[in-house]
Structure formats: C-alpha cells, structure tokens
Design an enzyme around this catalytic site. Structure first.
Site, short mmCIF file in Angstrom:
data_model
loop_
_atom_site.label_atom_id
_atom_site.label_comp_id
_atom_site.label_asym_id
_atom_site.label_seq_id
_atom_site.Cartn_x
_atom_site.Cartn_y
_atom_site.Cartn_z
CE1 TYR A 167 -21.19 -66.85 -30.74
CE2 TYR A 167 -19.08 -67.95 -31.11
CZ TYR A 167 -20.39 -67.67 -31.51
OH TYR A 167 -20.86 -68.20 -32.69
CG ASP A 197 -11.98 -64.43 -31.28
OD1 ASP A 197 -12.03 -63.43 -32.03
OD2 ASP A 197 -12.73 -65.41 -31.42
CB ILE A 244 -13.34 -61.45 -34.71
CG1 ILE A 244 -14.38 -61.62 -33.61
CG2 ILE A 244 -12.53 -62.71 -34.91
CD1 ILE A 244 -15.43 -62.68 -33.95
CE LYS A 248 -18.94 -61.67 -35.47
NZ LYS A 248 -20.33 -62.13 -35.59
#
Length: 458
Positions: free
Chosen positions: A143, A228, A230, A270
């Site tokens: 990202y 991470d 999410i 999300k």
C-alpha cells in the site's frame, strides 16, 4: 522559521497514487452531471453494504439517539473519557474480530488499544517498536500510504522484500533473507517484518506456508511481526483467511518468546465500510507495548459517541453474522463483474479471494517492459481514458505493468462505464500497435527490396 518536517516535502504526496486522487478531485465522474469525468478506481472503500447498516440504524433508534433503555446517555458520553476506551465497545470489538476468524482465535479486550483508524495504529506501533533509523521489512507490492504512515514522523526506514509474479507474489524464505542482508548492507537495524493480510494491493490471503516462513524467520532473527489485518472480513473465496495469531497457535508457540513479538492492526474501515468513523486498534500480547500504545493513543482517540453506537451494533451477533455473509457475497459478485469486464478487453488479473480490488496485469499494453513505459500508460489511462488506476510502481512493485483496480466503491453502472472505456482504449491501442507493426514491416520490406535492386544492378 518552520521545522524541517513542515518545510520539506517528505509526506509522499508526489506519488502517482496521490496524484491520481488529486486529478480525480478536479474532474470527478457523475453519470448525469459529468459523464466524461474521471472515474475513481483508486479508492479502496466498501460501499456495497451500507443498506444493511442503515437498516440496523432504523431498527435501533436508541443507539443513534445515544439512549439506553429509553434513558439519555448524552451527558455520560459527552463528558471526558480516558484513553482506555469504553469497556462495552472493546468487548464487542474483540468478539467481532473472533467471529471473522471463525472463533478459532480469542482476543482479550485488555490487550486491545483503540486508535483513530489503522493509520494511527500503524504509526503508533512504529513508535513503540523502533527507533529513528531502524528498519522494517515489507513485502512488495505494498500500500503506497505506508511510506507516509510508517516513515514520515517516526523516521523508521522501509526495506522491501521483493516478491515476483512468477509465484503470484508470494513471500519466500530466500527473499526474506535477501531483504535482511540488504538492510544490513545499508547499516540498518531490522526490528521486524510488516505484512498486510489479506494483501493490499494483491487482494489475496497469505498461505500457511508464507505465514510459517515469516514466523520461522522472525524467530531466527529475534524480530517482531506486525500484521495489518484490516481486510480480514473481506475474504470472500477460498483459500480462507488465516490470522498470524492462528498460525502461531497451530504451531503451539503461545508460551515462547515470539508470542510477545506479534502485533495485529485492525479497523472497521474496510469490513464495515466506515472509514469516516476513524475506528482502529492494536492488539498485542506484549504488556509494555499495550501500555505505551495506550498512552500514545491520547493523541488520536475515538469519540465516545462512536464507541457507544458501534458497541450496540457489534454486540448483536445476529446482525454481524448476517452482515458478514451478505457483504462477502456482494464483494465476490462485484469482483467477478470487474474480472469479466477486464477479460472481455483482453486483460487478466491475479487470482484473488479477498479485499476491495484486483491486481491487474497490463504488461502487454506497455510499449516496452520498463517503468517509464508504465508511467506513460498510467498517464494515458488517467488523462485520456479518465480512469484513476494507480500503477504498480506506486506500490513499489518490482515488475512494470501491474495496476490496482478497486471495485467496491463504484455502482454497477459506473463500473460498466469504466469497463466500456477500458475496452475502447485497449481496442484503439491494439490498432495503433498493429499500424506501427505494419509500418515497421513495410519499411523493412522496402529496405530489402531496395538492397535487392542495388544487387541486381551489379
């Protein structure tokens, strides 16, 4: 008169990822008001299941009105709350996280730190785990915002773990070692590996082999793992999502040193599509990390009103299970619509099973296999086709020609309009390539005939 931080352009806004956003905001698409505008396909936002949340809100007016059993909670929620957060919300949140993981993993609310979104959570962890100038290893592609979130204020460095399309960008032990050696060559102390699972931008869940590689590597190097997660609730197809905690438990590592070096980041941006609510969290088995992160969280708290509303929502198991089931089906359907539309234009995608986007292979549309050619293609798509699609180079992909396309922030009609534009562009591009090839062929043929003619004269 300003600080170096304020006066230097080190935020990362010059990345093609952010430039695409800026161009979209100047000329946003609307099917009626601006049908020739730029379509936003660079926004990883889940807008497919708002109706389910709005339906719950309509059935639970007390939660929205900050009431409990008809009595107002306004004063209690409006007064000062400390940075530990509302117990009811933390209890509901860990229950929801366990549900996403099939209740194979249980979470302790006392090991949870609330933050204003995952951006804050990731940065807080960097402050807790590393000194300025230390490094974290990150698998590519990753990202683009991590260059800002992990580095900008903390001074932490990122060393890429280069992953390849030859094995669908999976992490391998040789590449982990190579990245570690590169950090040492740069005289950087490696404090951990940072992963996104499911992956942004790949839209894939990490395999058990990958997770075991990471665990074994981190144990050998005595470093941290930040996972991470999410997008954990967006896994809509096989193989299933495996949390780093589950992978550790499967290896019976709960009572070993690595257990306290595993840290999870999560948010509701999300899975529930609520980025504007700014709800993030850190989960860690390390008491010192939890204590320090809790103190740091005072710089970015979640409002008590938000916590109250969401505690009421997430505590209703019937709603959460129904939401997750329907949301996953909708994500799968919309992803298939995107993949089908791209296939009709002769474009393939990496096989994916999670996330709000696809990792799209446009290498065959490059004029040459270079990042300069990728940038040229990106500009043609942004300014000519008028689609905001970030290129792989903005995600630090080591191979030119890959792009991330989001599908969950668009209506069906807008997605169809985007697919029509892409199909027209690819068709026109192929015609131009064919013309160029014919022109080259005729020049070559003319030269051959000319040479033959010269030979005949002598």
């Amino acid at each position: 008169m300003l600080s170096t931080k304020a006066s230097r352009d080190s935020h990362g806004q010059d990345s093609s990822y952010f430039i695409g956003w800026q161009e979209y905001e100047k000329n946003p698409y609307h099917d009626v008001r601006n049908p020739t505008g730029i379509i936003q396909m660079g926004l990883a936002e889940n807008q497919l299941s708002f109706d389910l949340i709005e339906s719950w809100i309509a059935r639970n007016p007390d939660a929205v009105g900050l009431k409990k059993n008809g009595a107002s909670m306004f004063k209690e929620l409006a007064l000062f709350q400390d940075y530990h957060g509302l117990p009811a919300f933390k209890n509901a949140l860990v229950k929801f996280m366990a549900e996403i993981r099939g209740n194979k993993v249980k979470f302790d609310p006392n090991k949870l730190v609330l933050t204003a979104g995952s951006t804050s959570a990731n940065e807080t962890l960097m402050f807790c785990l590393a000194e300025r100038g230390d490094a974290f290893l990150l698998p590519t592609p990753y990202y683009p915002g991590f260059d800002r979130d992990l580095k900008w204020r903390t001074g932490v460095e990122i060393v890429p773990i280069h992953c390849s399309s030859s094995n669908d960008f999976q992490i391998t032990m040789p590449e982990l070692e190579k990245s570690y050696q590169e950090a040492q060559r740069l005289d950087l102390k490696v404090k951990g590996v940072f992963i996104t699972n499911p992956s942004n931008p790949l839209g894939t869940t990490m395999t058990r082999d990958e997770l075991n590689h990471l665990i074994s590597f981190s144990m050998a190097k005595n470093i941290h793992i930040v996972s991470d997660e999410i997008y954990s609730g967006t896994a809509f197809d096989c193989p299933k999502f495996i949390s780093i905690i589950e992978a550790l438990m499967d290896r019976h590592l709960e009572n070993t040193d690595i257990w306290s070096r595993i840290h999870i980041v999560y948010s509701l941006s999300k899975d529930l599509g609520l980025p504007g609510f700014r709800v993030g969290m850190i989960y860690s088995n390390n008491e010192t990390v939890v204590s320090a992160a809790t103190k740091m969280s005072s710089f970015g708290l979640i409002s008590s009103q938000t916590q109250y509303l969401l505690s009421r929502m997430l505590s209703q198991s019937k709603f959460t299970s129904n939401y997750m089931e329907k949301n996953r089906k909708r994500l799968r359907k919309r992803k298939e619509m995107l993949v089908s539309g791209l296939q009709s234009a002769g474009i393939k995608c990496l096989k994916s099973n999670a996330g709000l986007f696809c990792w799209v292979d446009m290498r065959h549309l490059l004029s040459s296999q270079t990042f300069e050619a990728e940038e040229e293609l990106w500009k043609n798509i942004l300014y000519g086709v008028r689609l905001n699609i970030p290129p792989g180079s903005s995600c630090h992909c080591s191979e030119p020609g890959w792009f991330r396309i989001c599908f969950a922030n668009l209506s069906e009609g807008t997605l169809k309009a985007a697919m029509k534009r892409i199909k027209n562009f690819v068709g026109h591009n192929y015609q131009e390539m064919a013309c160029d090839q014919r022109s080259t062929f005729y020049k070559w043929l003319s030269k051959i005939l000319s040479n033959n003619h010269e030979s005949d004269r002598y």
